[in-house]
Design a protein around this motif. Structure first.
Motif, PDB file in Angstrom:
ATOM      1  N   GLU A   1       6.086  -1.669  13.148  1.00  0.00           N
ATOM      2  CA  GLU A   1       5.537  -2.988  12.860  1.00  0.00           C
ATOM      3  C   GLU A   1       4.456  -3.339  13.861  1.00  0.00           C
ATOM      4  O   GLU A   1       4.530  -2.946  15.032  1.00  0.00           O
ATOM      5  CB  GLU A   1       6.683  -4.010  12.934  1.00  0.00           C
ATOM      6  CG  GLU A   1       6.327  -5.440  12.625  1.00  0.00           C
ATOM      7  CD  GLU A   1       7.549  -6.343  12.737  1.00  0.00           C
ATOM      8  OE1 GLU A   1       8.510  -6.155  11.972  1.00  0.00           O
ATOM      9  OE2 GLU A   1       7.531  -7.230  13.621  1.00  0.00           O
ATOM     10  N   LYS A   2       3.452  -4.071  13.403  1.00  0.00           N
ATOM     11  CA  LYS A   2       2.378  -4.531  14.275  1.00  0.00           C
ATOM     12  C   LYS A   2       2.034  -5.958  13.876  1.00  0.00           C
ATOM     13  O   LYS A   2       1.989  -6.275  12.688  1.00  0.00           O
ATOM     14  CB  LYS A   2       1.148  -3.644  14.080  1.00  0.00           C
ATOM     15  CG  LYS A   2       0.109  -3.695  15.178  1.00  0.00           C
ATOM     16  CD  LYS A   2       0.550  -2.892  16.339  1.00  0.00           C
ATOM     17  CE  LYS A   2      -0.520  -2.499  17.298  1.00  0.00           C
ATOM     18  NZ  LYS A   2      -1.429  -1.488  16.742  1.00  0.00           N
TER      19      LYS A   2
ATOM     20  N   CYS B   1       0.863  -1.179   0.000  1.00  0.00           N
ATOM     21  CA  CYS B   1       0.000   0.000   0.000  1.00  0.00           C
ATOM     22  C   CYS B   1       0.901   1.230   0.000  1.00  0.00           C
ATOM     23  O   CYS B   1       1.758   1.369   0.878  1.00  0.00           O
ATOM     24  CB  CYS B   1      -0.890  -0.024   1.246  1.00  0.00           C
ATOM     25  SG  CYS B   1      -1.870   1.467   1.508  1.00  0.00           S
ATOM     26  N   ASN B   2       0.715   2.086  -0.982  1.00  0.00           N
ATOM     27  CA  ASN B   2       1.500   3.324  -1.072  1.00  0.00           C
ATOM     28  C   ASN B   2       0.580   4.523  -0.976  1.00  0.00           C
ATOM     29  O   ASN B   2      -0.549   4.496  -1.478  1.00  0.00           O
ATOM     30  CB  ASN B   2       2.256   3.380  -2.398  1.00  0.00           C
ATOM     31  CG  ASN B   2       3.280   2.281  -2.523  1.00  0.00           C
ATOM     32  OD1 ASN B   2       4.288   2.259  -1.836  1.00  0.00           O
ATOM     33  ND2 ASN B   2       3.013   1.322  -3.403  1.00  0.00           N
TER      34      ASN B   2
ATOM     35  N   LYS C   1       1.020  -9.445   9.850  1.00  0.00           N
ATOM     36  CA  LYS C   1       2.015  -8.456  10.229  1.00  0.00           C
ATOM     37  C   LYS C   1       1.884  -7.262   9.305  1.00  0.00           C
ATOM     38  O   LYS C   1       1.731  -7.415   8.089  1.00  0.00           O
ATOM     39  CB  LYS C   1       3.431  -9.018  10.124  1.00  0.00           C
ATOM     40  CG  LYS C   1       4.490  -8.035  10.633  1.00  0.00           C
ATOM     41  CD  LYS C   1       5.890  -8.622  10.565  1.00  0.00           C
ATOM     42  CE  LYS C   1       6.495  -8.507   9.181  1.00  0.00           C
ATOM     43  NZ  LYS C   1       7.937  -8.882   9.156  1.00  0.00           N
ATOM     44  N   VAL C   2       1.902  -6.066   9.874  1.00  0.00           N
ATOM     45  CA  VAL C   2       1.815  -4.833   9.104  1.00  0.00           C
ATOM     46  C   VAL C   2       3.014  -3.966   9.442  1.00  0.00           C
ATOM     47  O   VAL C   2       3.426  -3.886  10.592  1.00  0.00           O
ATOM     48  CB  VAL C   2       0.510  -4.071   9.435  1.00  0.00           C
ATOM     49  CG1 VAL C   2       0.506  -2.723   8.746  1.00  0.00           C
ATOM     50  CG2 VAL C   2      -0.696  -4.872   9.021  1.00  0.00           C
TER      51      VAL C   2
ATOM     52  N   LEU D   1       3.284  -2.397   4.290  1.00  0.00           N
ATOM     53  CA  LEU D   1       3.256  -3.771   3.807  1.00  0.00           C
ATOM     54  C   LEU D   1       2.395  -4.604   4.737  1.00  0.00           C
ATOM     55  O   LEU D   1       2.459  -4.447   5.956  1.00  0.00           O
ATOM     56  CB  LEU D   1       4.667  -4.352   3.735  1.00  0.00           C
ATOM     57  CG  LEU D   1       5.647  -3.662   2.790  1.00  0.00           C
ATOM     58  CD1 LEU D   1       7.014  -4.342   2.850  1.00  0.00           C
ATOM     59  CD2 LEU D   1       5.121  -3.651   1.370  1.00  0.00           C
ATOM     60  N   PHE D   2       1.614  -5.491   4.148  1.00  0.00           N
ATOM     61  CA  PHE D   2       0.722  -6.374   4.892  1.00  0.00           C
ATOM     62  C   PHE D   2       1.133  -7.797   4.574  1.00  0.00           C
ATOM     63  O   PHE D   2       1.143  -8.192   3.407  1.00  0.00           O
ATOM     64  CB  PHE D   2      -0.720  -6.101   4.458  1.00  0.00           C
ATOM     65  CG  PHE D   2      -1.751  -6.980   5.088  1.00  0.00           C
ATOM     66  CD1 PHE D   2      -2.274  -8.061   4.404  1.00  0.00           C
ATOM     67  CD2 PHE D   2      -2.222  -6.720   6.363  1.00  0.00           C
ATOM     68  CE1 PHE D   2      -3.240  -8.873   4.966  1.00  0.00           C
ATOM     69  CE2 PHE D   2      -3.194  -7.527   6.943  1.00  0.00           C
ATOM     70  CZ  PHE D   2      -3.706  -8.605   6.238  1.00  0.00           C
TER      71      PHE D   2
END
Lengths: 113, 114
Positions: A56-57, A23-24, A63-64, A74-75
């Motif tokens: 990061e999560k 995702c941008n 993870k995102v 990023l996913f």
């Protein structure tokens, strides 16, 4: 104008591999990035939120990441399963709770057995 | 727990006919309410949002209108439908102080104008 861009091409992944969706964002400095899952004919379901000060999560197999330099999130789905097949939407929101969320058009993910 | 109800699930309407889609939220007070439209293969387009009874903000000039007659009720209407009004309509809510933390969506209404 503010834009959230996701790869419009479908992503096909072998079961068990890690799926990575991009995702941008442009012309925007969101405070929060969110990821939703949408199944055909259904409303999106909220999955994860990451703040701009978080790199990061994680949540179970999800993870995102949030890179404010690259203006990108990023996913990741690890150990992917056919049940993970769906369209995944990225969304961005500002600091204010009244700020409207801007959605990307989503990336369709297919996990083949 | 909070739930959101949206109906009908599908609707086929002729051009020029009126429209009324209803959305209700249970288990919360003073929610922020939203109407989105999603065209096939496209992103979600915000149509209207409301932060309180009678308070409606329109995002896109169009053939549609919205009303919030009660705290937890949000209605999307049209007096005369156009072919271009076809799409997937989604209602969503958020807590008033947590809108940027994510929305909860209804199950959607598939509208086909013929």
């Amino acid at each position: 104008s503010q834009k959230i861009e996701q790869n419009s091409e479908a992503l096909n992944i072998q079961e068990g591999k890690t799926a990575t969706l991009t995702c941008n964002y442009t012309n925007y400095s969101p405070a929060y990035l969110q990821w939703y899952r949408q199944d055909p004919g259904r409303g999106p379901v909220f999955l994860l939120l990451i703040r701009e000060n978080e790199k990061e999560k994680r949540k179970e197999r999800l993870k995102v990441t949030f890179d404010t330099t690259l203006k990108q999130s990023l996913f990741h789905i690890t150990a992917s399963q056919p049940a993970d097949s769906a369209t995944y939407l990225c969304a961005a929101a500002g600091y204010s709770s009244a700020s409207k969320i801007i959605f990307g058009s989503g990336t369709r993910l297919s996990i083949r057995p | 727990s909070q739930t959101i109800h949206q109906w009908p699930a599908t609707l086929v309407q002729p051009v020029g006919s009126p429209l009324s889609l209803e959305c209700t939220v249970e288990g919360t007070s003073n929610p922020n309410l939203y109407w989105y439209r999603q065209a096939a293969g496209r992103g979600l387009q915000l149509l209207f949002y409301s932060v309180g009874i009678g308070q409606i903000s329109s995002e896109v000039p169009q053939n549609l209108s919205a009303s919030r007659p009660q705290d937890r009720q949000f209605i999307l209407s049209s007096k005369k439908l156009l072919l271009s009004d076809s799409g997937f309509y989604l209602c969503a809510w958020s807590a008033p102080d947590r809108g940027n933390y994510g929305y909860t969506f209804g199950s959607g209404t598939r509208l086909t104008v013929v």
